[in-house]
Enzyme design. Structure first.
Site, short mmCIF file in Angstrom:
data_model
loop_
_atom_site.label_atom_id
_atom_site.label_comp_id
_atom_site.label_asym_id
_atom_site.label_seq_id
_atom_site.Cartn_x
_atom_site.Cartn_y
_atom_site.Cartn_z
N HIS A 133 1.27 -0.92 -0.03
CA HIS A 133 0.24 0.04 0.32
C HIS A 133 1.12 1.43 -0.05
O HIS A 133 2.11 1.03 0.78
CB HIS A 133 -0.74 -0.24 0.88
CG HIS A 133 -1.76 0.89 1.38
ND1 HIS A 133 -2.87 1.33 0.88
CD2 HIS A 133 -2.32 1.62 2.34
CE1 HIS A 133 -3.59 2.47 0.21
NE2 HIS A 133 -3.17 2.93 1.96
N CYS B 158 -3.26 2.87 -5.65
CA CYS B 158 -3.32 3.35 -4.90
C CYS B 158 -1.02 4.22 -5.24
O CYS B 158 -0.91 4.86 -4.36
CB CYS B 158 -2.83 3.30 -3.11
SG CYS B 158 -1.70 1.71 -2.64
#
Length: 145
Positions: A23, A112
């Protein structure tokens, strides 16, 4: 903080290790990051079933320690070798404008990592997508042989 490497500076990209993906968040200072999440605040890359199927995600500003949890993280401005980052003040100003907005989300084109690299470099890039596509293409080729 969970096993953080480096001392993040405003404008830095931070990669957080998850079980099957990374992430990516943008450090904006004072312990805060800006990142793309689902409505519950989970990272929007296989973070929840809704983030996989949803076409929209939310941009949030949260503490790095909350987003990282017990996962390892590191400052990773790896694309600096190929792209010139925007000035830090511009990166932060642009990032702050996105907070609380909904943005298009897609695993392959708007995840992301794409979001934070767009803020830092003017172009969205996701090396983890490229790696996944390469592995998938290799597996397909093996099946065809």
């Amino acid at each position: 903080m969970a096993d953080g490497r480096g001392h993040p500076q405003p404008g830095d990209l931070i990669e957080i290790d998850r079980k099957v993906y990374q992430h990516w968040v943008l450090y904006v200072g004072d312990g805060y990051v800006i990142h793309v999440t689902d409505d519950e605040g989970a990272p929007s890359f296989l973070g929840s079933s809704s983030s996989v199927s949803a076409a929209m995600a939310k941009v949030k500003k949260q503490l790095l320690k909350e987003v990282a949890g017990n996962h390892k993280w590191r400052v990773n401005n790896k694309y600096d070798r190929f792209c010139t980052p925007r000035p830090v003040e511009e990166i932060i100003r642009r990032a702050e404008r996105w907070v609380d907005m909904e943005v298009p989300y897609g695993l392959l084109t708007n995840n992301c990592e794409h979001f934070v690299t767009m803020l830092r470099y003017k172009v969205g890039v996701s090396q983890q997508v490229l790696k996944a596509l390469t592995v998938a293409a290799g597996a397909l080729l093996l099946l065809l042989l």
